[in-house]
Design a protein around this motif. Structure first.
Motif, mmCIF file in Angstrom:
data_model
loop_
_atom_site.group_PDB
_atom_site.id
_atom_site.type_symbol
_atom_site.label_atom_id
_atom_site.label_comp_id
_atom_site.label_asym_id
_atom_site.label_seq_id
_atom_site.Cartn_x
_atom_site.Cartn_y
_atom_site.Cartn_z
ATOM 1 N N UNK A 335 -3.282 23.550 33.881
ATOM 2 C CA UNK A 335 -3.598 23.082 35.216
ATOM 3 C C UNK A 335 -2.711 23.789 36.225
ATOM 4 N N UNK A 336 -3.113 23.731 37.481
ATOM 5 C CA UNK A 336 -2.309 24.315 38.558
ATOM 6 C C UNK A 336 -2.551 23.511 39.822
ATOM 7 N N UNK A 337 -1.486 23.229 40.545
ATOM 8 C CA UNK A 337 -1.588 22.543 41.836
ATOM 9 C C UNK A 337 -1.851 23.607 42.900
ATOM 10 N N UNK A 338 -3.064 23.610 43.467
ATOM 11 C CA UNK A 338 -3.461 24.645 44.413
ATOM 12 C C UNK A 338 -3.080 24.313 45.854
ATOM 13 N N UNK A 339 -3.134 23.030 46.221
ATOM 14 C CA UNK A 339 -2.776 22.620 47.571
ATOM 15 C C UNK A 339 -1.948 21.353 47.495
ATOM 16 N N UNK A 340 -0.873 21.284 48.284
ATOM 17 C CA UNK A 340 -0.044 20.099 48.304
ATOM 18 C C UNK A 340 1.277 20.318 47.594
ATOM 19 N N UNK A 341 2.099 19.282 47.602
ATOM 20 C CA UNK A 341 3.427 19.328 47.006
ATOM 21 C C UNK A 341 3.324 19.011 45.515
ATOM 22 N N UNK A 342 3.522 20.024 44.660
ATOM 23 C CA UNK A 342 3.342 19.847 43.216
ATOM 24 C C UNK A 342 4.377 18.917 42.605
ATOM 25 N N UNK A 343 5.490 18.669 43.297
ATOM 26 C CA UNK A 343 6.521 17.811 42.705
ATOM 27 C C UNK A 343 6.053 16.375 42.550
ATOM 28 N N UNK A 369 6.222 26.787 40.173
ATOM 29 C CA UNK A 369 5.055 27.449 40.762
ATOM 30 C C UNK A 369 3.855 26.530 40.865
ATOM 31 N N UNK A 370 3.969 25.305 40.382
ATOM 32 C CA UNK A 370 2.839 24.383 40.394
ATOM 33 C C UNK A 370 1.970 24.453 39.161
ATOM 34 N N UNK A 371 2.323 25.287 38.181
ATOM 35 C CA UNK A 371 1.521 25.433 36.962
ATOM 36 C C UNK A 371 2.015 24.476 35.882
ATOM 37 N N UNK A 396 3.182 11.609 45.452
ATOM 38 C CA UNK A 396 3.650 12.105 46.742
ATOM 39 C C UNK A 396 3.009 11.378 47.908
ATOM 40 N N UNK A 397 3.307 11.862 49.107
ATOM 41 C CA UNK A 397 2.805 11.247 50.336
ATOM 42 C C UNK A 397 1.698 12.069 50.982
ATOM 43 N N UNK A 398 1.255 13.137 50.325
ATOM 44 C CA UNK A 398 0.172 13.968 50.848
ATOM 45 C C UNK A 398 -0.840 14.224 49.738
ATOM 46 N N UNK A 399 -2.054 14.566 50.134
ATOM 47 C CA UNK A 399 -3.111 14.818 49.155
ATOM 48 C C UNK A 399 -2.795 16.068 48.335
ATOM 49 N N UNK A 400 -3.330 16.102 47.107
ATOM 50 C CA UNK A 400 -3.155 17.235 46.195
ATOM 51 C C UNK A 400 -4.521 17.762 45.768
ATOM 52 N N UNK A 401 -4.613 19.071 45.610
ATOM 53 C CA UNK A 401 -5.773 19.699 44.991
ATOM 54 C C UNK A 401 -5.309 20.349 43.699
ATOM 55 N N UNK A 402 -5.851 19.880 42.583
ATOM 56 C CA UNK A 402 -5.425 20.331 41.254
ATOM 57 C C UNK A 402 -6.581 21.050 40.581
ATOM 58 N N UNK A 403 -6.302 22.228 40.053
ATOM 59 C CA UNK A 403 -7.310 22.986 39.305
ATOM 60 C C UNK A 403 -7.072 22.816 37.809
ATOM 61 N N UNK A 404 -8.099 22.367 37.096
ATOM 62 C CA UNK A 404 -8.059 22.335 35.637
ATOM 63 C C UNK A 404 -8.607 23.680 35.177
#
Length: 667
Positions: A335-343, A369-371, A396-404
């Motif tokens: 997976x990879x976090x494409x948008x947002x704070x990956x932490x 790196x969000x991976x 987190x406090x913001x939306x995330x976009x995650x790629x599988x």
């Protein structure tokens, strides 16, 4: 001729990857070869100058590089006592022949690398249709059993499709299909009538058929139960008309996860380096997502990938329909976090049979790196179907976009084939999926209280154990318990997070092993010293796979420890040999309940620390089983299991405590 035995030291070197050839006694000029030369000595393969130590049968999975001999007769005499199919190099100068073999091995390794790389990227190679025989209208049905020559070599074939004219059948009716070349079974499928429907039936191979000029031959048999119908289509009206058929080819690195595939019937050897089989597109189309917006994306000819959008504080579940496990033994997710704070992202992978307990990876966090890459050993004894799922949460406090970006099953990951069980009728992709196995609460659900989690014996860099808090549980794991609190985002996580253990024989974090061999059990008269010397094969964890490990667990006047040796007969287990002591038998490394932190600090390689973590996780069950093999009574078996737990707890307790957000390691 009786099969050759092999010396224990030579077998260990071969298992550790040392290249070796077999030559007859008296063959000269081999001293300069950069490999071990094994010669039969009274029926035992030994290196020149080796002592007459213990001997054992040559395992089927261990093969020397080649047979060397002065002529064909000498090579045939050696081949009679060795595994079939070994290359033979004859003549007084074997170097040109060995160089050619080495080049072939490099080419094969490169092909394996390419196909694994393609699978990890989720980009299957293009398929090309080479046979298209459409069904003829109003043609009489073909017989129930058909053998059809395809008129082309089998090389490169990656899939077939048969056309079914009429189906009205239950699981009692079966369609059996085999693809052969030169008498060898390249693929076999057994499809129950309940999984059939009129139209084209796709039958995939896990990888394209190997090189060779032999013609492809198809065998099809319809076994129809009373009062049921299972009728194939013909491509012509005459009595000798072929079956309606399609066939496709692909490049060597193309991989697929075939349904209804009979792995045990295939004559091809199991892949030594492992085969990553990506989840098919039909399963993605039938996936169920709850708690997140989802869509499939692709660029150019890439395989579609799923994007998930998680709201702040949101929790989501991704469930796939049932898949055929076949010979696979490891589940992979990338997976990879494409948008947002990956932490703020946490992900857990779960896998298990349709009926019975599943196993999960624990909450995992991405890297800087969000991976994120998760590997989860599959539960043993899988039957006809496997369920895969992902749980995600955004803390987190913001939306995330995650790629599988990839979901795959690995075959041959532990270096030994999984025991195959009879497959009942498998569910077809697109049908209603099974009930959810993940029970991460959706947003707004009241979280269940988390029971206190016992510390895990990982011994890897990571946060210290923390007090129990209230967290949403991920149920259905083989250990049957909730997940621990998340680690700080700055903490590197290499292994699955700890979970409570309910079954005494099952390690909590997913580490497992294939088999063990007891070398020695010793106890002195006054009980002040005792040890178990044992080896295990196929140690596998979320962090890696180790084909062979050997260890000695000892109890010296209450001090419990593990001992590893760097001597003949012991495999080369460590990437970097840890500094230890030495005695008359050679170098050793010990990890004891005394000075534990100092001993752990000597493991300087991340891969060596991962191996030790996996070993400590399975240690109680491992030594308990070894004590059973030694014929010890039940109370002594449990005593050895307790020694393993004591050592694992000492390693966990030796980790330094650091403030939140500070990464610490063993020394």
């Amino acid at each position: 001729m009786t099969a050759f035995l092999i010396g224990a030291a030579e077998r260990a070197a071969l298992a550790a990857g040392q290249p070796a050839v077999v030559a007859p006694p008296g063959m000269l000029g081999l001293e300069s070869l950069p490999m071990a030369v094994l010669r039969p000595v009274q029926g035992v393969l030994r290196q020149d100058g080796a002592s007459d130590g213990p001997a054992e049968p040559l395992p089927a999975g261990l093969r020397p590089l080649a047979i060397l001999a002065a002529d064909a007769a000498g090579a045939a005499e050696l081949a009679a006592g060795l595994p079939p199919g070994l290359p033979q190099v004859t003549g007084s100068n074997p170097l040109p022949g060995l160089l050619a073999l080495a080049m072939q091995a490099l080419a094969a390794a490169e092909a394996t690398r390419l196909r694994l790389q393609a699978a990890a990227a989720g980009q299957p190679a293009a398929r090309q249709q080479v046979i298209d025989l459409p069904p003829a209208p109003m043609a009489p049905p073909p017989p129930a059993r058909v053998t059809q020559h395809l008129g082309r070599p089998a090389e490169g074939l990656c899939g077939l499709a048969l056309h079914l004219a009429a189906v009205q059948a239950s699981a009692a009716s079966l369609l059996r299909v085999r693809l052969l070349a030169a008498g060898r079974v390249l693929g076999a499928w057994t499809v129950p009538g309940s999984a059939l429907a009129p139209g084209w039936l796709a039958l995939d191979l896990p990888e394209p058929a190997p090189p060779g000029a032999a013609e492809a031959v198809l065998e099809v048999a319809a076994e129809v139960a009373p009062n049921e119908t299972l009728q194939l289509s013909a491509a012509g009206a005459g009595p000798l008309a072929p079956l309606a058929l399609r066939a496709e080819t692909a490049a060597p690195h193309h991989l697929a996860l075939p349904r209804h595939f009979d792995w045990a019937a295939r004559d091809l050897p199991a892949p030594a380096a492992g085969l990553a089989l990506p989840v098919p597109e039909a399963a993605w189309a039938a996936a169920v997502v709850e708690g997140a917006e989802s869509r499939m994306v692709a660029a150019g000819g890439e395989a579609p990938r799923m994007l998930l959008e998680l709201e702040p504080g949101g929790t989501a579940q991704l469930r796939l329909p049932s898949l055929p496990p076949g010979a696979t033994d490891l589940a992979l997710a990338e997976l990879a976090c494409r948008l947002g704070d990956a932490t703020g992202l946490q992900v857990a992978l779960t896998a298990g049979p349709e009926s019975g307990p599943a196993r999960d990876s624990g909450w995992r966090i991405p890297d800087a790196t969000g991976a994120l890459r998760i590997a989860l050993p599959l539960p043993a004894g899988l039957g006809g179907a496997l369920l895969l799922g992902l749980a995600l949460r955004n803390r987190g406090t913001a939306a995330l976009t995650v790629e599988v970006s990839a979901l795959a099953l690995m075959a041959g990951a532990a270096g030994a084939p999984r025991r195959l069980l009879p497959e009942p009728g498998l569910r077809t992709p697109g049908l209603a999926p099974q009930p959810a196995r993940l029970s991460v609460p959706l947003p707004g659900a009241a979280p269940a209280p988390l029971a206190e989690v016992p510390p895990a014996a990982s011994g890897l860099p990571g946060p210290p154990p923390r007090a129990a808090t209230t967290q949403p549980p991920l149920a259905g794991g083989e250990a049957g318990g909730p997940l621990p609190p998340p680690a700080p985002a700055t903490t590197p996580m290499t292994l699955a997070a700890p979970m409570p253990v309910l079954a005494a024989e099952m390690p909590p974090g997913g580490s497992d092993f294939q088999d063990i061999k007891l070398h020695q059990h010793t106890a002195n008269a006054d009980g002040s010293y005792r040890h178990l010397d044992l080896g295990l094969t196929g140690l596998v964890s979320a962090a890696g796979v180790w084909r062979e490990v050997r260890l000695k667990l000892f109890d010296r006047r209450g001090t419990v420890g593990l001992e590893f040796r760097r001597i003949k007969g012991w495999p080369n287990m460590f990437e970097t040999w840890p500094k230890g002591g030495s005695d008359q038998f050679g170098p050793y490394y010990r990890l004891e309940t005394e000075a534990t932190a100092e001993a752990m600090a000597k493991l300087t390689s991340p891969q060596d620390r991962a191996m030790m973590a996996a070993l400590l996780e399975v240690l109680p069950a491992l030594v308990r089983r070894a004590a059973r093999l030694a014929g010890l009574p039940p109370e002594e078996q449990e005593g050895w299991g307790e020694r393993g737990r004591v050592l694992a707890s000492a390693v966990e307790a030796s980790r330094p405590v650091a403030p939140r957000g500070v990464t610490v390691g063993p020394g």
